[in-house]
Design a protein around this motif. Sequence first.
Motif, PDB file in Angstrom:
ATOM      1  N   GLY A 100       0.878  -1.185  -0.114  1.00  0.00           N
ATOM      2  CA  GLY A 100       0.022  -0.014  -0.215  1.00  0.00           C
ATOM      3  C   GLY A 100       0.757   1.352  -0.011  1.00  0.00           C
ATOM      4  O   GLY A 100       2.023   1.217  -0.100  1.00  0.00           O
ATOM      5  N   LEU A 101       0.204   2.340  -0.029  1.00  0.00           N
ATOM      6  CA  LEU A 101       0.668   3.615   0.095  1.00  0.00           C
ATOM      7  C   LEU A 101       0.590   4.579   1.282  1.00  0.00           C
ATOM      8  O   LEU A 101       1.166   5.399   1.370  1.00  0.00           O
ATOM      9  CB  LEU A 101       0.358   4.507  -1.295  1.00  0.00           C
ATOM     10  N   MET A 102      -0.455   4.053   2.070  1.00  0.00           N
ATOM     11  CA  MET A 102      -0.858   4.862   3.212  1.00  0.00           C
ATOM     12  C   MET A 102      -0.388   4.220   4.457  1.00  0.00           C
ATOM     13  O   MET A 102      -0.184   3.244   4.906  1.00  0.00           O
ATOM     14  CB  MET A 102      -2.320   5.106   3.092  1.00  0.00           C
ATOM     15  N   CYS A 103      -0.074   5.353   5.500  1.00  0.00           N
ATOM     16  CA  CYS A 103       0.002   4.974   6.924  1.00  0.00           C
ATOM     17  C   CYS A 103      -0.654   6.210   7.629  1.00  0.00           C
ATOM     18  O   CYS A 103      -0.573   7.330   7.193  1.00  0.00           O
ATOM     19  CB  CYS A 103       1.622   5.239   6.797  1.00  0.00           C
ATOM     20  N   THR A 104      -0.601   5.902   8.904  1.00  0.00           N
ATOM     21  CA  THR A 104      -1.270   6.930  10.018  1.00  0.00           C
ATOM     22  C   THR A 104       0.045   7.463  10.515  1.00  0.00           C
ATOM     23  O   THR A 104       1.060   7.075  10.584  1.00  0.00           O
ATOM     24  CB  THR A 104      -2.000   6.330  11.119  1.00  0.00           C
ATOM     25  N   GLU A 105      -0.093   8.751  11.340  1.00  0.00           N
ATOM     26  CA  GLU A 105       0.827   9.348  11.983  1.00  0.00           C
ATOM     27  C   GLU A 105       0.832   8.634  12.956  1.00  0.00           C
ATOM     28  O   GLU A 105      -0.042   7.882  13.630  1.00  0.00           O
ATOM     29  CB  GLU A 105       0.468  10.835  12.491  1.00  0.00           C
ATOM     30  N   PRO A 106       2.022   8.534  13.873  1.00  0.00           N
ATOM     31  CA  PRO A 106       2.140   7.790  15.090  1.00  0.00           C
ATOM     32  C   PRO A 106       1.257   8.099  16.377  1.00  0.00           C
ATOM     33  O   PRO A 106       1.126   9.195  16.335  1.00  0.00           O
ATOM     34  CB  PRO A 106       3.722   7.713  15.246  1.00  0.00           C
ATOM     35  N   VAL A 107       0.935   6.942  17.092  1.00  0.00           N
ATOM     36  CA  VAL A 107       0.166   7.324  18.355  1.00  0.00           C
ATOM     37  C   VAL A 107       1.119   6.753  19.463  1.00  0.00           C
ATOM     38  O   VAL A 107       1.630   5.555  19.381  1.00  0.00           O
ATOM     39  CB  VAL A 107      -1.002   6.545  18.309  1.00  0.00           C
ATOM     40  N   LYS A 132      -7.496   6.816  13.315  1.00  0.00           N
ATOM     41  CA  LYS A 132      -6.733   7.763  12.761  1.00  0.00           C
ATOM     42  C   LYS A 132      -6.755   7.625  11.315  1.00  0.00           C
ATOM     43  O   LYS A 132      -7.088   6.793  10.531  1.00  0.00           O
ATOM     44  CB  LYS A 132      -5.385   7.494  12.936  1.00  0.00           C
ATOM     45  N   ASP A 133      -6.616   8.991  10.480  1.00  0.00           N
ATOM     46  CA  ASP A 133      -6.601   9.283   8.872  1.00  0.00           C
ATOM     47  C   ASP A 133      -5.198   8.644   8.394  1.00  0.00           C
ATOM     48  O   ASP A 133      -4.322   8.824   9.223  1.00  0.00           O
ATOM     49  CB  ASP A 133      -6.842  10.613   8.683  1.00  0.00           C
ATOM     50  N   SER A 134      -5.180   8.093   7.413  1.00  0.00           N
ATOM     51  CA  SER A 134      -3.888   7.456   6.618  1.00  0.00           C
ATOM     52  C   SER A 134      -3.521   8.434   5.716  1.00  0.00           C
ATOM     53  O   SER A 134      -4.400   9.245   4.916  1.00  0.00           O
ATOM     54  CB  SER A 134      -4.118   6.161   6.116  1.00  0.00           C
ATOM     55  N   TYR A 135      -2.429   8.673   5.475  1.00  0.00           N
ATOM     56  CA  TYR A 135      -1.654   9.431   4.577  1.00  0.00           C
ATOM     57  C   TYR A 135      -0.660   8.806   3.505  1.00  0.00           C
ATOM     58  O   TYR A 135      -0.026   7.841   3.896  1.00  0.00           O
ATOM     59  CB  TYR A 135      -1.060  10.610   5.386  1.00  0.00           C
ATOM     60  N   ILE A 194       2.871   7.595   2.371  1.00  0.00           N
ATOM     61  CA  ILE A 194       4.153   7.584   3.115  1.00  0.00           C
ATOM     62  C   ILE A 194       5.212   8.281   2.246  1.00  0.00           C
ATOM     63  O   ILE A 194       5.432   8.222   1.023  1.00  0.00           O
ATOM     64  CB  ILE A 194       4.725   6.185   3.157  1.00  0.00           C
ATOM     65  N   GLU A 195       6.206   8.910   3.025  1.00  0.00           N
ATOM     66  CA  GLU A 195       7.348   9.452   2.521  1.00  0.00           C
ATOM     67  C   GLU A 195       8.549   8.845   3.536  1.00  0.00           C
ATOM     68  O   GLU A 195       8.428   8.816   4.830  1.00  0.00           O
ATOM     69  CB  GLU A 195       7.401  11.023   2.248  1.00  0.00           C
ATOM     70  N   ILE A 210       5.054  11.896   7.237  1.00  0.00           N
ATOM     71  CA  ILE A 210       3.488  11.416   7.082  1.00  0.00           C
ATOM     72  C   ILE A 210       2.559  12.755   7.442  1.00  0.00           C
ATOM     73  O   ILE A 210       2.656  13.457   8.416  1.00  0.00           O
ATOM     74  CB  ILE A 210       3.007  10.534   8.160  1.00  0.00           C
ATOM     75  N   ASN A 211       1.827  12.955   6.441  1.00  0.00           N
ATOM     76  CA  ASN A 211       1.046  14.432   6.654  1.00  0.00           C
ATOM     77  C   ASN A 211       2.042  15.736   6.978  1.00  0.00           C
ATOM     78  O   ASN A 211       1.553  16.541   7.601  1.00  0.00           O
ATOM     79  CB  ASN A 211      -0.046  14.229   7.838  1.00  0.00           C
ATOM     80  N   GLY A 212       3.104  15.542   6.223  1.00  0.00           N
ATOM     81  CA  GLY A 212       3.875  16.737   6.321  1.00  0.00           C
ATOM     82  C   GLY A 212       4.574  16.936   7.460  1.00  0.00           C
ATOM     83  O   GLY A 212       5.698  17.790   7.723  1.00  0.00           O
ATOM     84  N   LYS A 213       4.543  16.105   8.349  1.00  0.00           N
ATOM     85  CA  LYS A 213       5.468  15.926   9.530  1.00  0.00           C
ATOM     86  C   LYS A 213       6.521  14.767   9.634  1.00  0.00           C
ATOM     87  O   LYS A 213       6.287  13.733   8.985  1.00  0.00           O
ATOM     88  CB  LYS A 213       4.322  15.928  10.927  1.00  0.00           C
ATOM     89  N   LYS A 214       7.443  14.994  10.136  1.00  0.00           N
ATOM     90  CA  LYS A 214       8.677  14.045  10.150  1.00  0.00           C
ATOM     91  C   LYS A 214       9.076  13.447  11.604  1.00  0.00           C
ATOM     92  O   LYS A 214       8.777  14.101  12.475  1.00  0.00           O
ATOM     93  CB  LYS A 214       9.853  14.727   9.880  1.00  0.00           C
TER      94      LYS A 214
END
Length: 521
Positions: free
Chosen positions: A258-265, A352-355, A357-358, A386-390
């Motif tokens: 896949g291409l998507m992942c959530t921000e970490p919790v 959580k929403d998925s975004y 991945i980079e 993820i979602n513009g955050k590193k």
Amino acid sequence: MVIGVLALSQLIDTRFTRKKEYSKSLHASLFGNMLWIAVILMGLLASVVLAKETSLFFVTYGMFLFASFRIGIFTTTLGASIKKAWAICMVQPLAMFLIMIPSDMWYSTLTNPLAIGFGAIFLIIASVWSVLTDRAGRPGMESTHKTIQAYLASQGNDFTEAEAIIEQRSFKTKVSTSQIRLSASDGNMKFRMVLPEIHPGPYHPVGGSNIPYLMYKNLESSAMIMHSISDHSLNLPSKNEVENYLKNLDSSIVKEEGLMCTEPVTVQINKARVTGLLFGNNPLLFLSLSPHGMEDIPNYMKKEIEQYAKNRNYVRTLIVDCHNAMGEEISKEDGEDMLKAAKSCLDSLITKDSYPIEFGYANSDSMDVWTEDLAMGGLGVVCLKINGKKFFLGWADANNMENGVREKIVENFAKQGRQLLEICTSDTHYAPVKARNRNGYYQLGLITGADKLTKWFLQIAYEAESKVSSAKFEILENEADVKVMGQGIYEDYSKALDKSLKLTKGFMIGSVTLFIITLFL
């Protein structure tokens, strides 16, 4: 003349040892002579204190104690049978005695009934002790002495005997290995996070002790070999089994991509901390008690977390034991807190929403990071955008971490405006140097320190950050049929050691008591 006899008798000794090592004969001679000298000095001291006439009794007596010591050392560490030990035990001490004592005194000293009587008793004591300690591990362990000899040989990098003994007790089983593979869309970069079900060990250089580094190199030095939920019962016993396992990794099957992942919790409950990300519908959880520390996370916790995740309709759950602080076996209270934190993290990830991945990855291969508390795989950092955050994740090929070091490095990252989620170790059992401490290894940060580690991790993190590009993820699974050590072998070794130590303690107390009595005769 004494020096000449020592050299010649040491050469003779080597013919009676399994490895024919002169150095071992030299050490046996050294400690035996030290014992002989101690007996003579204590005899002289007793003569002065008790106002007795000095005699050659303790010279003859010490010779027999020297011979008794040789029976013990030859049968336990030098690999001689009890018959061979008896054949060789008197050669060196008697030869030295005959040179040091004038010939006209040989008869009177060697026929002293007290010296011969007590000497014979000690020879018998040494022989009985040797037989009993060798059988201490039965029926689980055929020969305690052979196991000791194999261990000592392995410390000289001759691991064949140790592996042969361990492999005899090992059994075939299926072990799984899970991987998350991140691949850059331009095809220029790949990275794998590997969760092997096997455990590094049992100890360097035997079996799979260095398997995290071997896997790291096998995956083109672009991987983090994590510590999964496993213990020493899942050690690979030999180099052959390690090669078998590594070859089998090539047949890993892609189960999902896949291409998507959530921000970490991150969920913290008292000491327990769980950090999770969701790749598609596959949660990845990092479990830690740092800075408080713990031993390997028990398997029952893995089963409970996986069942909870299954009930929440997750596909597969990947669980990492961060292994980043020293501690004892996890307590019931901390275990319950960790389970609650893991379940809470899984519940949060659902919402959580998925975004897209980079990622970027870098390691220390091109850096000079050699240190006594770091193994051959060095350090690595992966940067997830993820979602513009590193977010950064650190890894070290090391056996655990010094308590509090992880927190200092995380704090130093934060001062640079970067979020370091976790630092995980591989729990390697490779030892770059022989650690002279109770653990037998140096945990990461004990020698190097948090400041130097921060400098290294930040340098790697900057490089990883500069490589960030869009990517896809793949979940890979693999099953291999390999031999593992199992739990029974450790229990047998522990029982043999405990029984041998108790026997030795009892014989030592009895021998010292008997020797003290002779001082008053």
